[in-house]
Each structure stands twice: as C-alpha cells, then as structure tokens.
Write a protein that holds these residues in place. Structure first.
Motif, mmCIF file in Angstrom:
data_model
loop_
_atom_site.group_PDB
_atom_site.id
_atom_site.type_symbol
_atom_site.label_atom_id
_atom_site.label_comp_id
_atom_site.label_asym_id
_atom_site.label_seq_id
_atom_site.Cartn_x
_atom_site.Cartn_y
_atom_site.Cartn_z
ATOM 1 N N UNK A 88 0.842 -1.196 0.000
ATOM 2 C CA UNK A 88 0.000 0.000 0.000
ATOM 3 C C UNK A 88 0.877 1.244 0.000
ATOM 4 N N UNK A 89 0.237 2.385 -0.291
ATOM 5 C CA UNK A 89 0.905 3.684 -0.170
ATOM 6 C C UNK A 89 0.077 4.546 0.771
ATOM 7 N N UNK A 90 0.753 5.362 1.547
ATOM 8 C CA UNK A 90 0.050 6.284 2.436
ATOM 9 C C UNK A 90 -0.524 7.405 1.591
ATOM 10 N N UNK A 91 -1.845 7.558 1.651
ATOM 11 C CA UNK A 91 -2.553 8.553 0.865
ATOM 12 C C UNK A 91 -2.699 9.865 1.625
ATOM 13 N N UNK A 92 -3.068 9.754 2.919
ATOM 14 C CA UNK A 92 -3.355 10.949 3.704
ATOM 15 C C UNK A 92 -3.202 10.643 5.192
ATOM 16 N N UNK A 93 -2.748 11.643 5.944
ATOM 17 C CA UNK A 93 -2.683 11.550 7.398
ATOM 18 C C UNK A 93 -3.544 12.674 7.953
ATOM 19 N N UNK A 94 -4.622 12.321 8.636
ATOM 20 C CA UNK A 94 -5.543 13.305 9.217
ATOM 21 C C UNK A 94 -5.258 13.380 10.713
#
Length: 131
Positions: free
Chosen positions: A115-121
């Motif tokens: 997987x790839x990190x898309x977003x960190x909220x």
C-alpha cells in the motif's frame, strides 16, 4: 459529563452496545473535546494503546506516498484495515480499491498487501491508504 462513545469504539474491543448497557459504569478516555460545539468524544481504548496514535507519531518519517507492506487485519463493507508492522493500522477505502480495479472480495484476512500512504488526518487520528 456527557459525551458520545461511537459504536466503532465498542467494535475495537469486541463488545456490543448490549454488553455496555448492562454496566453501571464504563471507564472511558477523552478522545476529542470541542469547546465550540460543547461536546466530547470518548474512547474505550487508552490513547497510548491506539495504533493510529502511534502511526501518527511516525507519519513524518514515512511521508505521504511512501510504500509499505502490511497485513489485512479486518475487512468491512467500506474497506480494508491494514496493519503495518511497527507502525499501526490504517484503512484502505473501497473507493481506492475500485480506482485500481479491485474490490474487498479480492482479499482475505492475513493477506499481505503493498500500500501507499494517501493521507494523514491529525485531527481525526486517521491514516488513509491507496494501492
């Protein structure tokens, strides 16, 4: 003090609302306090035990778009939960799967996945993934 304990919090510890309805008291932790709306969100899991909090502490090192190998720990109708060793758990939403021609039925629990990190909220303590 009144506040909200979301059903997802109960699911994280394998309990149901019926179980907690029978309890006179429940130990909870403040997850979020909103002074403007005058409401609180609670969690059953201590913040230091929450894998997403640990994940957020590491996000600067990882960075958005960084590739990771993880293991599918949970499958829901809205996406996959992927456990990344030494980091924590993040969600791969079904819409991200569909963008890559996949769906949740292509996977099973304990499958290894890149997987790839898309977003960190940071506000919601959530990490979103893509393929």
């Amino acid at each position: 003090v009144k506040g909200l304990l979301e059903n997802i919090e109960l699911n994280r510890v394998g309990k149901t609302t019926n179980y907690y309805a029978q309890q006179k008291t429940i130990n909870v932790y403040v997850k979020h306090a909103d002074d403007i709306k005058q409401r609180m969100l609670f969690s059953i899991i201590h913040p230091s035990d929450n894998p997403n909090v640990y994940f957020l502490k590491k996000h600067n090192k990882l960075g958005v778009n960084s590739k990771q190998i993880g293991t599918i720990s949970r499958i829901e109708n809205y996406g996959l939960f992927v456990r990344i060793k030494g980091i924590g758990t993040a969600m791969l939403h079904i819409s991200e799967l569909k963008k890559h021609g996949k769906n949740i039925f292509d996977y099973k629990i304990n499958d290894e996945i890149e997987v790839k990190i898309l977003n960190v909220d940071k506000e919601k303590n959530r990490v979103s993934l893509t393929l």
